[in-house]
Design a protein around this motif. Structure first.
Motif, PDB file in Angstrom:
ATOM      1  N   GLU A 242     -30.611 -59.043 -78.162  1.00 19.14           N
ATOM      2  CA  GLU A 242     -30.117 -59.615 -79.426  1.00 19.14           C
ATOM      3  C   GLU A 242     -29.445 -60.972 -79.203  1.00 19.14           C
ATOM      4  O   GLU A 242     -29.610 -61.887 -79.991  1.00 19.14           O
ATOM      5  N   LEU A 243     -28.673 -61.086 -78.111  1.00 19.26           N
ATOM      6  CA  LEU A 243     -27.938 -62.327 -77.840  1.00 19.26           C
ATOM      7  C   LEU A 243     -28.853 -63.519 -77.572  1.00 19.26           C
ATOM      8  O   LEU A 243     -28.456 -64.663 -77.778  1.00 19.26           O
ATOM      9  N   THR A 244     -30.073 -63.262 -77.085  1.00 21.46           N
ATOM     10  CA  THR A 244     -30.968 -64.368 -76.730  1.00 21.46           C
ATOM     11  C   THR A 244     -31.795 -64.866 -77.918  1.00 21.46           C
ATOM     12  O   THR A 244     -32.555 -65.820 -77.777  1.00 21.46           O
ATOM     13  N   LYS A 245     -31.649 -64.259 -79.089  1.00 22.60           N
ATOM     14  CA  LYS A 245     -32.451 -64.665 -80.255  1.00 22.60           C
ATOM     15  C   LYS A 245     -32.132 -66.072 -80.775  1.00 22.60           C
ATOM     16  O   LYS A 245     -33.043 -66.809 -81.113  1.00 22.60           O
TER      17      LYS A 245
ATOM     18  N   SER B  25     -22.183 -61.232 -83.897  1.00 27.99           N
ATOM     19  CA  SER B  25     -23.285 -61.521 -84.825  1.00 27.99           C
ATOM     20  C   SER B  25     -24.423 -60.511 -84.718  1.00 27.99           C
ATOM     21  O   SER B  25     -25.241 -60.407 -85.635  1.00 27.99           O
ATOM     22  N   ILE B  26     -24.488 -59.767 -83.608  1.00 31.67           N
ATOM     23  CA  ILE B  26     -25.504 -58.718 -83.494  1.00 31.67           C
ATOM     24  C   ILE B  26     -25.407 -57.794 -84.704  1.00 31.67           C
ATOM     25  O   ILE B  26     -26.416 -57.371 -85.259  1.00 31.67           O
ATOM     26  N   TRP B  27     -24.190 -57.502 -85.151  1.00 33.00           N
ATOM     27  CA  TRP B  27     -23.976 -56.597 -86.282  1.00 33.00           C
ATOM     28  C   TRP B  27     -23.549 -57.320 -87.548  1.00 33.00           C
ATOM     29  O   TRP B  27     -23.855 -56.866 -88.640  1.00 33.00           O
ATOM     30  N   LEU B  28     -22.820 -58.444 -87.386  1.00 32.89           N
ATOM     31  CA  LEU B  28     -22.179 -59.070 -88.552  1.00 32.89           C
ATOM     32  C   LEU B  28     -22.792 -60.410 -88.953  1.00 32.89           C
ATOM     33  O   LEU B  28     -22.436 -60.949 -90.001  1.00 32.89           O
ATOM     34  N   GLY B  29     -23.687 -60.946 -88.146  1.00 33.99           N
ATOM     35  CA  GLY B  29     -24.270 -62.252 -88.443  1.00 33.99           C
ATOM     36  C   GLY B  29     -25.255 -62.206 -89.598  1.00 33.99           C
ATOM     37  O   GLY B  29     -25.878 -61.174 -89.863  1.00 33.99           O
ATOM     38  N   LYS B  30     -25.402 -63.320 -90.290  1.00 33.48           N
ATOM     39  CA  LYS B  30     -26.334 -63.401 -91.424  1.00 33.48           C
ATOM     40  C   LYS B  30     -27.773 -63.093 -90.997  1.00 33.48           C
ATOM     41  O   LYS B  30     -28.557 -62.587 -91.787  1.00 33.48           O
TER      42      LYS B  30
ATOM     43  N   LYS C 218     -23.150 -52.472 -95.013  1.00 36.64           N
ATOM     44  CA  LYS C 218     -22.225 -51.331 -94.986  1.00 36.64           C
ATOM     45  C   LYS C 218     -20.941 -51.672 -94.247  1.00 36.64           C
ATOM     46  O   LYS C 218     -19.845 -51.315 -94.678  1.00 36.64           O
ATOM     47  N   LEU C 219     -21.081 -52.397 -93.120  1.00 41.65           N
ATOM     48  CA  LEU C 219     -19.895 -52.800 -92.370  1.00 41.65           C
ATOM     49  C   LEU C 219     -19.000 -53.699 -93.195  1.00 41.65           C
ATOM     50  O   LEU C 219     -17.773 -53.624 -93.110  1.00 41.65           O
ATOM     51  N   LEU C 220     -19.619 -54.562 -93.995  1.00 38.90           N
ATOM     52  CA  LEU C 220     -18.850 -55.498 -94.824  1.00 38.90           C
ATOM     53  C   LEU C 220     -18.334 -54.830 -96.096  1.00 38.90           C
ATOM     54  O   LEU C 220     -17.705 -55.477 -96.929  1.00 38.90           O
TER      55      LEU C 220
END
Length: 159
Positions: free
Chosen positions: A75-78, A140-145, A155-157
């Motif tokens: 995910e981080l390398t995207k 950002s893996i979970w919270l990024g646009k 759901k997290l937001l």
């Protein structure tokens, strides 16, 4: 005594959440299996990338350290602006911060607006790194646009 140390480590993980309020939560599902419950806590219960927040992971299945690191690096390398130097540094952070997780175990990651990231798990002392670019990418893996899990993000937001 080993039990006292274990309790004090668990208490430290709980303390990182105590000053925050629940924003939202959801479950990460892969291949029709629930992997972990994820909760977001932030100052006054309002998340923004500019204030301190905590992601809390309650594992529903056992997941190895290497699986967690590999999925995180994937995910981080995207994003386009990630360099090979970033990836090497981030792998070292993840190697020190991540542990094998069993079903029922809880881990938390706290993020500060100064770019400090602290990994908490019940079986060892917290591990912290000052790494603003990693902090932004990892959260950002979970919270990024552009997350690969937009429904979980909503759901997290709390939406």
């Amino acid at each position: 005594d080993h039990r006292d140390l274990h309790l004090s480590i668990r208490r430290q993980r709980q303390m990182c959440i105590r000053d925050r309020k629940f924003v939202g939560g959801g479950v990460l599902t892969m291949l029709f299996m629930d992997i972990y419950k994820l909760n977001l806590y932030a100052n006054e219960g309002r998340y923004s990338g500019h204030n301190d927040f905590v992601l809390e992971f309650e594992y529903l299945k056992p997941v190895s350290k290497s699986t967690i690191i590999d999925a995180s690096i994937n995910e981080l390398t995207k994003p386009d602006d990630v360099t090979s130097t970033d990836i090497k540094f981030w792998k070292r952070i993840l190697d020190k911060g991540i542990v094998d997780m069993n079903a029922g175990e809880v881990a938390s990651v706290s993020f500060t607006n100064e770019g400090m990231v602290t990994f908490y798990s019940d079986d060892r002392l917290p591990v912290s790194f000052k790494a603003p670019k990693f902090a932004k990418g990892f959260s950002s893996i979970w919270l990024g646009k552009n997350t690969s899990r937009p429904r979980l993000r909503q759901k997290l937001l709390g939406k």
